[in-house]
Design a protein around this motif. Structure first.
Motif, PDB file in Angstrom:
ATOM      1  N   LEU A  60      30.802  49.564  38.857  1.00 36.50           N
ATOM      2  CA  LEU A  60      29.638  48.991  39.561  1.00 36.50           C
ATOM      3  C   LEU A  60      30.400  47.482  40.164  1.00 36.50           C
ATOM      4  CD1 LEU A  60      26.866  50.083  40.079  1.00 36.50           C
ATOM      5  CD2 LEU A  60      28.193  51.263  38.284  1.00 36.50           C
ATOM      6  N   ALA A  61      31.077  47.132  39.293  1.00 29.89           N
ATOM      7  CA  ALA A  61      31.701  45.717  39.909  1.00 29.89           C
ATOM      8  C   ALA A  61      32.549  45.758  41.117  1.00 29.89           C
ATOM      9  CB  ALA A  61      32.496  45.134  38.646  1.00 29.89           C
ATOM     10  N   GLN A  62      33.154  46.906  41.210  1.00 30.11           N
ATOM     11  CA  GLN A  62      34.090  47.294  42.377  1.00 30.11           C
ATOM     12  C   GLN A  62      33.021  47.431  43.593  1.00 30.11           C
ATOM     13  OE1 GLN A  62      36.743  50.472  41.708  1.00 30.11           O
ATOM     14  NE2 GLN A  62      37.587  50.260  43.843  1.00 30.11           N
ATOM     15  N   LEU A  63      31.879  48.320  43.407  1.00 32.27           N
ATOM     16  CA  LEU A  63      30.990  48.608  44.493  1.00 32.27           C
ATOM     17  C   LEU A  63      30.493  47.341  44.923  1.00 32.27           C
ATOM     18  CD1 LEU A  63      29.158  50.545  45.648  1.00 32.27           C
ATOM     19  CD2 LEU A  63      27.445  50.500  44.159  1.00 32.27           C
ATOM     20  N   ALA A  64      30.140  46.234  43.966  1.00 33.57           N
ATOM     21  CA  ALA A  64      29.643  44.889  44.524  1.00 33.57           C
ATOM     22  C   ALA A  64      30.623  44.072  45.055  1.00 33.57           C
ATOM     23  CB  ALA A  64      28.935  44.412  43.120  1.00 33.57           C
ATOM     24  N   GLY A  65      31.978  44.509  44.773  1.00 32.01           N
ATOM     25  CA  GLY A  65      33.342  43.795  45.305  1.00 32.01           C
ATOM     26  C   GLY A  65      33.359  42.358  44.713  1.00 32.01           C
ATOM     27  N   GLN A  66      33.115  42.374  43.194  1.00 27.86           N
ATOM     28  CA  GLN A  66      33.519  41.501  42.305  1.00 27.86           C
ATOM     29  C   GLN A  66      34.072  41.804  41.216  1.00 27.86           C
ATOM     30  OE1 GLN A  66      29.016  40.979  41.516  1.00 27.86           O
ATOM     31  NE2 GLN A  66      29.148  38.822  42.235  1.00 27.86           N
ATOM     32  N   SER A  67      34.879  40.946  40.340  1.00 27.70           N
ATOM     33  CA  SER A  67      35.509  41.104  39.328  1.00 27.70           C
ATOM     34  C   SER A  67      34.454  41.536  38.200  1.00 27.70           C
ATOM     35  CB  SER A  67      36.308  39.762  38.804  1.00 27.70           C
ATOM     36  OG  SER A  67      35.426  38.779  38.256  1.00 27.70           O
ATOM     37  N   VAL A  68      34.907  42.239  36.980  1.00 28.01           N
ATOM     38  CA  VAL A  68      33.995  42.815  36.029  1.00 28.01           C
ATOM     39  C   VAL A  68      33.358  41.597  35.528  1.00 28.01           C
ATOM     40  CG1 VAL A  68      33.830  43.662  34.007  1.00 28.01           C
ATOM     41  CG2 VAL A  68      35.152  44.795  35.543  1.00 28.01           C
ATOM     42  N   SER A  69      33.814  40.069  35.088  1.00 24.74           N
ATOM     43  CA  SER A  69      33.429  39.132  34.308  1.00 24.74           C
ATOM     44  C   SER A  69      32.422  38.648  35.499  1.00 24.74           C
ATOM     45  CB  SER A  69      34.516  38.193  34.008  1.00 24.74           C
ATOM     46  OG  SER A  69      35.024  37.499  35.270  1.00 24.74           O
TER      47      SER A  69
END
Length: 327
Positions: free
Chosen positions: A203-212
């Protein structure tokens, strides 16, 4: 700046949500939600943003907002200082409004006020002073008292002559545009894929963000860590399936996205205070009581429809009883 979507959860046994919060708080940001909202400031001063309207606010600031109208209140509070209770909030959905329109002809008097609320409606000090004690009682009220207080508040707002609309007539809230923000894509994806494996890294990848970064953003937006939010959504789906379907508990476990029955039972018990099977039995008991009530009403229909006994002037009641023997 695109507003964030706030997830408003109304309890299954209530018609609307009543709560309060302090400052700073996770919902204090530019945001929107599909529900109507009555918002009363009880502490601090600062700047109010409603649609394209900007003004100052102080304690007593009272605003009614319609669905999907972006808003925010930013308090003038020194960094590091916190306020325990800054504002009181009532939120109610369009489904509740539609039910009231269908059930109560008198509710139509409120429709003009709700139409104005789509631009935001601010009320003066006199109306705010009348609303505040009802609001404070409503925070702890239960049962029918909640409805009495809520309807009393609406009546005061409807009859207020110290109100003004906030956003300009040209302002149009566009929830379809708001929904393009990355976190709203994530929430939509979760809702459509509860039965599948959901990993925070994906989901972080879907949002274009790092996991943290995603973890912090998700918690700020929903008020819950990612795993806790997903589990809550899965439990809500399981409750719906237990109530509305004849699937076995095991089938519901996997359909709601849990990977084993023991984990499902443990999570359900923690959330609902009972096992899934007991939850279903209670729902069946509730349905059975409704059926029994309808059967009793049908059996008693002949008695309810019997013509009334009319006693002629001067006729003893004993004679009337003889004239109309029980059937």
């Amino acid at each position: 700046m695109q507003p964030d979507l706030e997830i408003v959860e109304v309890r299954r046994d209530e018609s609307f949500k009543v709560w309060s919060h302090g400052y700073p708080y996770r919902t204090v940001r530019w945001h929107f939600h599909p529900e109507y909202e009555i918002h009363l400031i009880v502490a601090t001063t600062g700047k109010m943003f409603v649609g394209d309207h900007i003004s100052s606010f102080a304690p007593g600031n009272l605003v009614l907002m319609g669905p999907n109208l972006p808003h925010n209140w930013v308090s003038d509070v020194p960094e590091g200082e916190s306020i325990a209770q800054r504002n009181l909030v009532v939120q109610f959905g369009q489904e509740f409004v539609s039910s009231c329109v269908e059930s109560f002809p008198e509710w139509r008097q409120v429709e003009a006020l709700l139409a104005d609320s789509r631009r935001g409606v601010s009320f003066g000090a006199r109306t705010s002073a009348a609303i505040q004690p009802l609001f404070l009682e409503l925070l702890a009220a239960r049962g029918l008292r909640r409805l009495v207080l809520f309807m009393s508040m609406l009546e005061i707002l409807m009859n207020a002559d110290d109100r003004e609309t906030l956003a300009s007539p040209a302002y149009q809230a566009d929830p379809t545009g708001f929904a393009s923000t990355r976190i709203n894509h994530v929430l939509s994806y979760i809702g459509k894929n509860l039965a599948n494996e959901l990993r925070e890294s994906d989901l972080a990848q879907l949002a274009g963000q790092s996991v943290s970064a995603f973890s912090r953003y998700f918690r700020r937006h929903t008020g819950l860590p990612f795993v806790q939010y997903v589990n809550r959504m899965r439990i809500n789906l399981a409750c719906q399936l237990l109530t509305d379907s004849e699937l076995s508990v095991t089938d519901i476990c996997f359909k709601a996205g849990f990977n084993n029955l023991s984990n499902f039972n443990r999570q359900f018990l923690a959330a609902k205070g009972m096992a899934p099977s007991k939850f279903r039995r209670y729902q069946q008991l509730n349905d059975a009581s409704r059926d029994a009530s309808e059967e009793a009403a049908a059996r008693g229909k002949g008695i309810d429809d019997a013509p009334p006994i009319v006693v002629a002037p001067g006729l003893p009641r004993s004679a009337a009883a003889a004239a109309y023997p029980p059937t």
